[in-house]
Design a protein around this motif. Structure first.
Motif, mmCIF file in Angstrom:
data_model
loop_
_atom_site.group_PDB
_atom_site.id
_atom_site.type_symbol
_atom_site.label_atom_id
_atom_site.label_comp_id
_atom_site.label_asym_id
_atom_site.label_seq_id
_atom_site.Cartn_x
_atom_site.Cartn_y
_atom_site.Cartn_z
ATOM 1 N N LEU A 269 0.833 -1.201 0.000
ATOM 2 C CA LEU A 269 0.000 0.000 0.000
ATOM 3 C C LEU A 269 0.870 1.254 0.000
ATOM 4 N N GLY A 270 1.887 1.274 0.867
ATOM 5 C CA GLY A 270 2.710 2.475 0.992
ATOM 6 C C GLY A 270 3.781 2.603 -0.069
ATOM 7 N N LEU A 271 4.346 1.475 -0.530
ATOM 8 C CA LEU A 271 5.485 1.519 -1.445
ATOM 9 C C LEU A 271 5.094 1.432 -2.912
ATOM 10 N N ALA A 272 3.876 0.980 -3.203
ATOM 11 C CA ALA A 272 3.487 0.828 -4.608
ATOM 12 C C ALA A 272 2.134 1.463 -4.922
ATOM 13 N N ALA A 273 1.106 1.190 -4.093
ATOM 14 C CA ALA A 273 -0.230 1.692 -4.412
ATOM 15 C C ALA A 273 -0.308 3.209 -4.288
ATOM 16 N N LEU A 274 0.230 3.763 -3.210
ATOM 17 C CA LEU A 274 0.173 5.215 -3.050
ATOM 18 C C LEU A 274 1.015 5.945 -4.105
ATOM 19 N N PRO A 275 2.245 5.478 -4.399
ATOM 20 C CA PRO A 275 2.962 6.108 -5.522
ATOM 21 C C PRO A 275 2.216 5.989 -6.850
ATOM 22 N N SER A 276 1.523 4.860 -7.067
ATOM 23 C CA SER A 276 0.725 4.722 -8.272
ATOM 24 C C SER A 276 -0.402 5.748 -8.296
ATOM 25 N N TYR A 277 -1.027 5.966 -7.131
ATOM 26 C CA TYR A 277 -2.084 6.983 -7.024
ATOM 27 C C TYR A 277 -1.532 8.366 -7.363
ATOM 28 N N ILE A 278 -0.326 8.644 -6.897
ATOM 29 C CA ILE A 278 0.279 9.950 -7.182
ATOM 30 C C ILE A 278 0.564 10.093 -8.675
ATOM 31 N N CYS A 279 1.079 9.015 -9.280
ATOM 32 C CA CYS A 279 1.406 9.071 -10.708
ATOM 33 C C CYS A 279 0.162 9.193 -11.575
ATOM 34 N N LEU A 280 -0.919 8.533 -11.201
ATOM 35 C CA LEU A 280 -2.118 8.508 -12.044
ATOM 36 C C LEU A 280 -3.137 9.578 -11.671
ATOM 37 N N GLY A 281 -3.084 10.077 -10.437
ATOM 38 C CA GLY A 281 -4.111 11.010 -10.003
ATOM 39 C C GLY A 281 -3.620 12.394 -9.653
ATOM 40 N N VAL A 282 -2.468 12.481 -8.990
ATOM 41 C CA VAL A 282 -2.006 13.780 -8.487
ATOM 42 C C VAL A 282 -1.175 14.518 -9.536
ATOM 43 N N PHE A 283 -0.120 13.893 -10.033
ATOM 44 C CA PHE A 283 0.736 14.562 -11.010
ATOM 45 C C PHE A 283 -0.020 14.929 -12.290
#
Length: 300
Positions: A269-283
């Protein structure tokens, strides 16, 4: 199972006992499987063979119970043990097994919900951006930085889901129960046979019926038989109590594994899912804002 034991002890044939049981109890089998089992018994097929055939019509989890029933039935007939008490003991073992499966489902409900959250979180980021009126999807597909973010985000999402599923599979791995050999040996002893002979019969029928006999169960049985011989205590009583202990320890181990899985799921969750959320949703949201203000433009 208890009802079946009572009917058999009253003198009914296996076919008659199963026919009455299936006709008056809650549905135990599908209509097709019920007919097939009664046909096998009615045609004179030995009960053990009929029960093994029934086991072959079920998935692995349910088939184990039918295989244990077949082994107990065969062992009781070979050793001369009364079938009714043997079926009562088996019913208790299978009831405990069902409770273990239920406990595992309950304990893993939280981790499985976390897995679904891991899979949905990046997609939720894209949906939220679009709902707010920002062209997040267009940014991901139509710009070079967006495509890079899309590739990295999807890769991280796949890693997170694969990692989380591995953790859940490890927690849900169901080892062969250690009480099988203990219960079958107790049936052999109930027929009046010596401990060594009862053990050989139990191992033989377990193997013939396709039951796994883990090393832990064999060690437990050896310890109990040695204790019985040294203390002069009937082995049957010790085997019954040891089976209860084995099932209790198994339930505790499964619960502990499920709890550890819930903690370990924080890693994907912390090392892959949240960075994925940042790449697909935030940036992409930031990129779309910059595009709308004219600070940057789409890549040529």
């Amino acid at each position: 199972m208890e009802r079946l034991g009572v009917l058999i002890s009253a003198g009914l044939t296996p076919y008659s006992a199963w026919r009455h049981l299936l006709a008056r109890s809650e549905p135990l089998l599908s209509p097709k499987n019920e007919r097939q089992l009664l046909d096998d018994l009615g045609e004179g097929l030995p009960p053990t063979a009929a029960l093994l055939a029934e086991a072959g019509r079920h998935p692995a989890g349910l088939a184990e119970g039918w295989r244990r029933l077949a082994a107990a039935w065969a062992l009781a007939g070979e050793s001369g043990a009364a079938l009714s008490p043997s079926l009562h003991a088996l019913a208790e073992a299978l009831r405990s097994r069902a409770e273990i499966h239920h406990d595992l489902d309950v304990a893993s409900a939280g981790p499985r919900s976390t897995l679904r959250l891991i899979a949905a979180l990046p997609l939720l980021g894209v949906a939220c951006g679009e709902a707010l009126g920002f062209p997040v999807a267009a940014t991901l597909v139509g710009t070079t930085p967006g495509r890079v973010l899309l590739a990295v985000g999807v890769a991280l999402l796949l890693i997170a889901v694969f990692w989380a599923r591995r953790i859940l599979r490890a927690a849900s791995r169901y080892a062969a129960p250690e009480d099988v050999l203990l219960d079958l040996t107790a049936i052999g002893l109930a027929g009046g046979g010596p401990p060594g002979g009862a053990r050989e019969q139990a191992e033989s029928w377990a193997e013939q019926c396709g039951l796994s006999l883990p090393l832990g169960g064999r060690r437990r049985l050896t310890e109990i038989l040695e204790l019985s011989e040294g203390a002069g205590v009937p082995a049957g009583l010790l085997l019954g109590s040891e089976s209860i202990v084995a099932r209790r320890l198994e339930r505790t181990d499964l619960r502990r594994r499920a709890e550890r899985a819930g903690v370990r799921l924080m890693l994907p969750l912390g090392l892959a899912a949240l960075p994925s959320y940042i790449c697909l949703g935030v940036f992409p949201l930031v990129l779309s804002l910059l595009n709308s203000t004219g600070l940057i433009g789409p890549a040529p």
